[in-house]
Design an enzyme around this catalytic site. Structure first.
Site, PDB file in Angstrom:
ATOM      1  N   CYS A   1       0.718  -1.082   0.029  1.00  0.00           N
ATOM      2  CA  CYS A   1      -0.107  -0.093   0.023  1.00  0.00           C
ATOM      3  C   CYS A   1       0.961   1.132   0.155  1.00  0.00           C
ATOM      4  CB  CYS A   1      -1.148   0.028   1.219  1.00  0.00           C
ATOM      5  SG  CYS A   1      -2.015   1.331   1.488  1.00  0.00           S
TER       6      CYS A   1
ATOM      7  N   THR B   1       0.336   3.721   2.096  1.00  0.00           N
ATOM      8  CA  THR B   1       0.888   4.172   3.484  1.00  0.00           C
ATOM      9  C   THR B   1       2.253   3.065   3.859  1.00  0.00           C
ATOM     10  OG1 THR B   1      -1.620   4.132   3.867  1.00  0.00           O
ATOM     11  CG2 THR B   1      -0.366   3.697   5.780  1.00  0.00           C
TER      12      THR B   1
ATOM     13  N   HIS C   1       5.025   5.079   2.713  1.00  0.00           N
ATOM     14  CA  HIS C   1       5.003   6.294   3.449  1.00  0.00           C
ATOM     15  C   HIS C   1       5.730   6.041   4.752  1.00  0.00           C
ATOM     16  CE1 HIS C   1       3.442   9.412   0.976  1.00  0.00           C
ATOM     17  NE2 HIS C   1       2.608   8.738   0.813  1.00  0.00           N
TER      18      HIS C   1
ATOM     19  N   HIS D   1      -1.194  -5.062   4.941  1.00  0.00           N
ATOM     20  CA  HIS D   1      -2.722  -4.900   5.528  1.00  0.00           C
ATOM     21  C   HIS D   1      -3.509  -5.245   4.569  1.00  0.00           C
ATOM     22  CE1 HIS D   1      -1.934  -0.683   4.842  1.00  0.00           C
ATOM     23  NE2 HIS D   1      -3.168  -0.706   4.148  1.00  0.00           N
ATOM     24  N   GLU D   2      -3.188  -5.421   3.299  1.00  0.00           N
ATOM     25  CA  GLU D   2      -4.188  -5.656   2.048  1.00  0.00           C
ATOM     26  C   GLU D   2      -4.106  -7.363   1.830  1.00  0.00           C
ATOM     27  OE1 GLU D   2      -3.638  -1.530  -0.094  1.00  0.00           O
ATOM     28  OE2 GLU D   2      -2.808  -3.474  -1.175  1.00  0.00           O
TER      29      GLU D   2
ATOM     30  N   CYS E   1     -11.781  -0.309  19.124  1.00  0.00           N
ATOM     31  CA  CYS E   1     -11.665  -0.583  20.471  1.00  0.00           C
ATOM     32  C   CYS E   1     -13.360  -0.976  20.853  1.00  0.00           C
ATOM     33  CB  CYS E   1     -11.269   0.393  21.501  1.00  0.00           C
ATOM     34  SG  CYS E   1     -12.100   1.852  21.612  1.00  0.00           S
TER      35      CYS E   1
ATOM     36  N   CYS F   1     -14.940   3.321  23.027  1.00  0.00           N
ATOM     37  CA  CYS F   1     -14.743   4.918  23.175  1.00  0.00           C
ATOM     38  C   CYS F   1     -15.502   5.818  22.729  1.00  0.00           C
ATOM     39  CB  CYS F   1     -13.264   5.298  22.303  1.00  0.00           C
ATOM     40  SG  CYS F   1     -13.456   5.258  20.457  1.00  0.00           S
TER      41      CYS F   1
ATOM     42  N   CYS G   1     -16.538   4.954  18.991  1.00  0.00           N
ATOM     43  CA  CYS G   1     -17.290   3.793  18.817  1.00  0.00           C
ATOM     44  C   CYS G   1     -18.728   3.399  19.369  1.00  0.00           C
ATOM     45  CB  CYS G   1     -16.320   2.473  19.228  1.00  0.00           C
ATOM     46  SG  CYS G   1     -14.658   2.218  18.644  1.00  0.00           S
TER      47      CYS G   1
END
Length: 383
Positions: A41, A43, A46, A64-65, A100, A103, A106
């Site tokens: 990615c 990201t 970066h 993460h893909e 989470c 919070c 969420c």
């Protein structure tokens, strides 16, 4: 016990290091996913350039893909986030974000759980030192545990869906959510003219998403011609603007406005990751149009602009950050439904799971030699 190979990085600018860890014990609410394909990615790039604005738990595993298959499941690991049945052999993907669940965002704004105040991310915020050390997609296996990390979400892929295709569902979903943000704000409707800034993987996916969600015309601005702009046209962009040939913002703005005709585009979406896209993109819009920023996922810096232009043009300006749990099935469904309509797999350049292979995947992505560098730890599973 069998050993598992995991790729880690020790910090920005470091080279990939493959380490081995023991096969983990799988508790009742846990599972082990064998990775067929995992994308590189923007990201990830970066992060490796040192652009991520928050502390990171180096060393850790990027990626993460993920498209994979369940090889071991606990007795209470029986269904995905959408209540579809799971078992050994099920094809799955997991999104990176684990909110989470308790919070402010969420609880009070579940549609904004992507802004969870204490999120955990696969491929980012879980360090290699945390047992069982399998927290990212650039590995042979990924571990999920609904008791240890209850915010984890897992999604079943169709049985006959390519894991290479499944690995595109995470980035595609980000594009779909961005267009839905514009729709809810009254800034995107059927038949609208859309300009996509950026011809990397997110830009190409956005070209397809725009069409599937009702755009009448799609234009893509980016570079290089090969392989990126040529692929954008294969995905349905009616015209492309090469920033290596049209080299000034003024010329690019004129070129786009000449292509779309009238007073400018209805919607411009930045997928480029370059901050200069914003001031340029709003001038490609008609008055009253909508600008969507989804490409600044890391802090690439600021750029001088004039808020007067946003005011006097009466624009909608929207930011879109990732997606939430209920968005993800939209990406999976779109990929599966259109698997023979768009040249999805032409986006991907495959690399072996080795230090040399992963290093090349990253370097080629940074040099824009590929559209989507994709690492295949088990290539026989990827197809």
């Amino acid at each position: 016990m069998e050993q598992i190979r995991v790729c880690t990085y020790d910090g920005p600018g470091a080279q990939p290091v493959i380490r081995t860890v023991p096969w983990p014990k799988i508790p009742n609410k846990a599972a082990l996913i064998k990775v067929g394909a995992c994308g590189v990615c923007g990201t990830d790039l970066h992060i490796l350039k040192g652009h991520w604005p928050k502390p990171l738990p180096w060393p850790f595993t990027l990626g993460h893909e993920i498209g994979g298959v369940l090889v071991e499941v606990g007795s209470e690991f029986s269904e995905d986030f959408m209540s579809k049945k799971l078992s050994v052999g099920s094809k799955v993907m997991i999104p990176p974000l684990m909110p989470c669940g308790h919070c402010y965002y969420c609880i009070h704004y579940p549609e904004s759980a992507n802004k969870c105040l204490t999120p955990v991310y696969y491929g980012r915020y879980l360090g290699f030192d945390k047992a069982p050390h399998l927290w990212g997609g650039w590995a042979e296996y990924v571990y999920v545990d609904l008791e240890m990390l209850p915010g984890t979400k897992i999604y079943k892929l169709p049985d006959d869906m390519s894991l290479r295709l499944g690995a595109l569902s995470e980035p595609l979903t980000s594009c779909i959510r961005a267009f839905n943000r514009a729709t809810r704000a009254g800034g995107f409707k059927w038949g609208d003219t859309v300009v996509i800034q950026g011809s990397g993987p997110i830009g190409i996916l956005a070209v397809a998403a725009a069409q599937e969600m009702g755009a009448g015309r799609v234009i893509c601005v980016g570079a290089p011609e090969t392989p990126r702009l040529a692929l954008a046209r294969k995905f349905g962009a009616e015209a492309t603007v090469d920033i290596e040939e049209v080299t000034t913002p003024e010329a690019r703005i004129k070129k786009v406005r000449d292509i779309v005709g009238g007073f400018g585009a209805d919607l411009v979406m930045d997928c480029s990751g370059h901050p200069s896209a914003g001031p340029e993109g709003i001038e490609m819009l008609r008055d009253g149009g909508t600008y969507v920023e989804m490409g600044q996922f890391t802090d690439a810096g600021s750029i001088e602009t004039s808020w007067h232009r946003i005011c006097t043009k009466d624009l909608n300006v929207l930011g879109s950050w990732g997606f939430t749990g209920n968005d993800l099935p939209l990406g999976v469904d779109m990929l599966y439904r259109t698997r023979n309509k768009y040249p999805w797999l032409e986006m991907q350049t495959l690399y072996p799971f080795s230090e040399e292979g992963i290093g090349r995947a990253v370097a080629d992505a940074m040099a824009m030699k590929t559209v989507k560098s994709t690492i295949t730890p088990w290539p026989e599973l990827a197809e």
